[in-house]
Write a protein that holds these residues in place. Structure first.
Motif, PDB file in Angstrom:
ATOM      1  N   MET A   1       0.841  -1.185   0.000  1.00  0.00           N
ATOM      2  CA  MET A   1       0.000   0.000   0.000  1.00  0.00           C
ATOM      3  C   MET A   1       0.883   1.245   0.000  1.00  0.00           C
ATOM      4  N   GLN A   2       0.545   2.186  -0.816  1.00  0.00           N
ATOM      5  CA  GLN A   2       1.294   3.434  -0.864  1.00  0.00           C
ATOM      6  C   GLN A   2       0.556   4.517  -0.091  1.00  0.00           C
ATOM      7  N   VAL A   3       1.346   5.411   0.483  1.00  0.00           N
ATOM      8  CA  VAL A   3       0.784   6.533   1.231  1.00  0.00           C
ATOM      9  C   VAL A   3       0.833   7.771   0.345  1.00  0.00           C
ATOM     10  N   ASN A   4      -0.248   8.510   0.325  1.00  0.00           N
ATOM     11  CA  ASN A   4      -0.311   9.755  -0.442  1.00  0.00           C
ATOM     12  C   ASN A   4       0.822  10.677  -0.004  1.00  0.00           C
ATOM     13  N   LYS A   5       1.554  11.222  -0.960  1.00  0.00           N
ATOM     14  CA  LYS A   5       2.702  12.076  -0.652  1.00  0.00           C
ATOM     15  C   LYS A   5       2.313  13.314   0.144  1.00  0.00           C
ATOM     16  N   GLU A   6       1.083  13.766  -0.010  1.00  0.00           N
ATOM     17  CA  GLU A   6       0.634  14.935   0.743  1.00  0.00           C
ATOM     18  C   GLU A   6       0.615  14.656   2.242  1.00  0.00           C
ATOM     19  N   LEU A   7       0.318  13.407   2.613  1.00  0.00           N
ATOM     20  CA  LEU A   7       0.336  13.037   4.031  1.00  0.00           C
ATOM     21  C   LEU A   7       1.747  13.082   4.586  1.00  0.00           C
ATOM     22  N   LEU A   8       2.716  12.721   3.767  1.00  0.00           N
ATOM     23  CA  LEU A   8       4.109  12.664   4.196  1.00  0.00           C
ATOM     24  C   LEU A   8       4.743  14.050   4.284  1.00  0.00           C
ATOM     25  N   LYS A   9       4.297  14.967   3.448  1.00  0.00           N
ATOM     26  CA  LYS A   9       4.929  16.294   3.372  1.00  0.00           C
ATOM     27  C   LYS A   9       5.073  16.978   4.724  1.00  0.00           C
ATOM     28  N   GLY A  10       4.055  16.956   5.526  1.00  0.00           N
ATOM     29  CA  GLY A  10       4.096  17.658   6.802  1.00  0.00           C
ATOM     30  C   GLY A  10       4.880  16.946   7.875  1.00  0.00           C
ATOM     31  N   SER A  11       5.342  15.742   7.586  1.00  0.00           N
ATOM     32  CA  SER A  11       6.015  14.937   8.607  1.00  0.00           C
ATOM     33  C   SER A  11       7.496  14.733   8.359  1.00  0.00           C
ATOM     34  N   THR A  12       7.997  15.178   7.232  1.00  0.00           N
ATOM     35  CA  THR A  12       9.378  14.857   6.880  1.00  0.00           C
ATOM     36  C   THR A  12      10.400  15.425   7.866  1.00  0.00           C
ATOM     37  N   VAL A  13      10.193  16.644   8.329  1.00  0.00           N
ATOM     38  CA  VAL A  13      11.143  17.240   9.282  1.00  0.00           C
ATOM     39  C   VAL A  13      11.160  16.427  10.571  1.00  0.00           C
ATOM     40  N   THR A  14       9.989  16.052  11.048  1.00  0.00           N
ATOM     41  CA  THR A  14       9.909  15.268  12.279  1.00  0.00           C
ATOM     42  C   THR A  14      10.588  13.916  12.096  1.00  0.00           C
ATOM     43  N   LEU A  15      10.393  13.293  10.944  1.00  0.00           N
ATOM     44  CA  LEU A  15      11.011  11.989  10.686  1.00  0.00           C
ATOM     45  C   LEU A  15      12.534  12.102  10.652  1.00  0.00           C
ATOM     46  N   VAL A  16      13.049  13.090   9.963  1.00  0.00           N
ATOM     47  CA  VAL A  16      14.510  13.263   9.856  1.00  0.00           C
ATOM     48  C   VAL A  16      15.115  13.596  11.219  1.00  0.00           C
ATOM     49  N   LEU A  17      14.496  14.519  11.946  1.00  0.00           N
ATOM     50  CA  LEU A  17      15.024  14.859  13.280  1.00  0.00           C
ATOM     51  C   LEU A  17      14.958  13.662  14.218  1.00  0.00           C
ATOM     52  N   SER A  18      13.920  12.853  14.097  1.00  0.00           N
ATOM     53  CA  SER A  18      13.795  11.657  14.949  1.00  0.00           C
ATOM     54  C   SER A  18      14.918  10.664  14.672  1.00  0.00           C
ATOM     55  N   LEU A  19      15.238  10.477  13.410  1.00  0.00           N
ATOM     56  CA  LEU A  19      16.346   9.569  13.075  1.00  0.00           C
ATOM     57  C   LEU A  19      17.656  10.086  13.659  1.00  0.00           C
ATOM     58  N   LYS A  36      13.602   1.020   6.212  1.00  0.00           N
ATOM     59  CA  LYS A  36      13.543  -0.166   7.073  1.00  0.00           C
ATOM     60  C   LYS A  36      12.537   0.018   8.204  1.00  0.00           C
ATOM     61  N   LEU A  37      12.609   1.136   8.895  1.00  0.00           N
ATOM     62  CA  LEU A  37      11.735   1.370  10.046  1.00  0.00           C
ATOM     63  C   LEU A  37      10.271   1.523   9.648  1.00  0.00           C
ATOM     64  N   SER A  38      10.014   1.949   8.414  1.00  0.00           N
ATOM     65  CA  SER A  38       8.628   2.127   7.962  1.00  0.00           C
ATOM     66  C   SER A  38       8.140   0.929   7.147  1.00  0.00           C
ATOM     67  N   ASP A  39       8.912  -0.148   7.144  1.00  0.00           N
ATOM     68  CA  ASP A  39       8.569  -1.330   6.337  1.00  0.00           C
ATOM     69  C   ASP A  39       8.347  -0.972   4.873  1.00  0.00           C
ATOM     70  N   GLY A  40       9.176  -0.064   4.371  1.00  0.00           N
ATOM     71  CA  GLY A  40       9.134   0.288   2.957  1.00  0.00           C
ATOM     72  C   GLY A  40       8.104   1.342   2.582  1.00  0.00           C
ATOM     73  N   ILE A  41       7.352   1.828   3.547  1.00  0.00           N
ATOM     74  CA  ILE A  41       6.326   2.836   3.242  1.00  0.00           C
ATOM     75  C   ILE A  41       6.971   4.169   2.862  1.00  0.00           C
ATOM     76  N   PHE A  42       8.022   4.560   3.598  1.00  0.00           N
ATOM     77  CA  PHE A  42       8.706   5.826   3.314  1.00  0.00           C
ATOM     78  C   PHE A  42       9.975   5.542   2.533  1.00  0.00           C
ATOM     79  N   ALA A  43       9.933   5.780   1.236  1.00  0.00           N
ATOM     80  CA  ALA A  43      11.090   5.572   0.370  1.00  0.00           C
ATOM     81  C   ALA A  43      11.558   6.940  -0.129  1.00  0.00           C
ATOM     82  N   PHE A  44      12.398   7.601   0.674  1.00  0.00           N
ATOM     83  CA  PHE A  44      12.918   8.914   0.323  1.00  0.00           C
ATOM     84  C   PHE A  44      13.926   8.791  -0.811  1.00  0.00           C
ATOM     85  N   LYS A  45      13.948   9.772  -1.659  1.00  0.00           N
ATOM     86  CA  LYS A  45      14.991   9.906  -2.674  1.00  0.00           C
ATOM     87  C   LYS A  45      15.988  10.951  -2.165  1.00  0.00           C
TER      88      LYS A  45
END
Length: 111
Positions: A1-19, A36-45
């Motif tokens: 299942m893919q997640v709409n990119k719009e949902l991810l947009k607002g969370s990227t800073v939090t995800l990067v800072l968390s890592l 790995k941590l998202s089981d392939g859901i978040f595939a950043f380029k």
């Protein structure tokens, strides 16, 4: 299942800072860990990650440094700063409020 990119947009800073709150990392390592941590859901380029890192660095939320032995391959690592840790606490509180509110609304009737 893919997640709409719009949902991810607002969370990227939090995800990067968390890592980076876990440990300093270089870019490719962050991409792989996120996947790995998202089981392939978040595939950043790289084209997505590096502008975020540069913006966070400009704001003083992360800092870059080079690491590696002389004569070996050196990599540019990023680590979270004190200001980044404070921002992460704010973002986590914001996320908890947002996600619990959304879950209360869309979770109704799921039982």
């Amino acid at each position: 299942m893919q997640v709409n990119k719009e949902l991810l947009k607002g969370s990227t800073v939090t995800l990067v800072l968390s890592l980076l709150d876990r440990q300093p990392m270089y870019g490719y390592e962050m991409i792989k860990e996120m996947e790995k941590l998202s089981d392939g859901i978040f595939a950043f380029k790289e084209g997505t990650l590096y502008p975020i890192l540069h913006a966070l660095e400009s704001e003083g939320l992360v800092e870059a440094f080079w690491m590696g032995e002389e004569g070996a391959r050196r990599r540019k690592y990023y680590r979270i700063t004190g200001a980044g840790k404070r921002r992460l606490r704010e973002k986590r509180a914001e996320w908890n409020l947002f996600s619990s509110s959304v879950n209360r609304i869309i979770g109704e009737g799921i039982l």
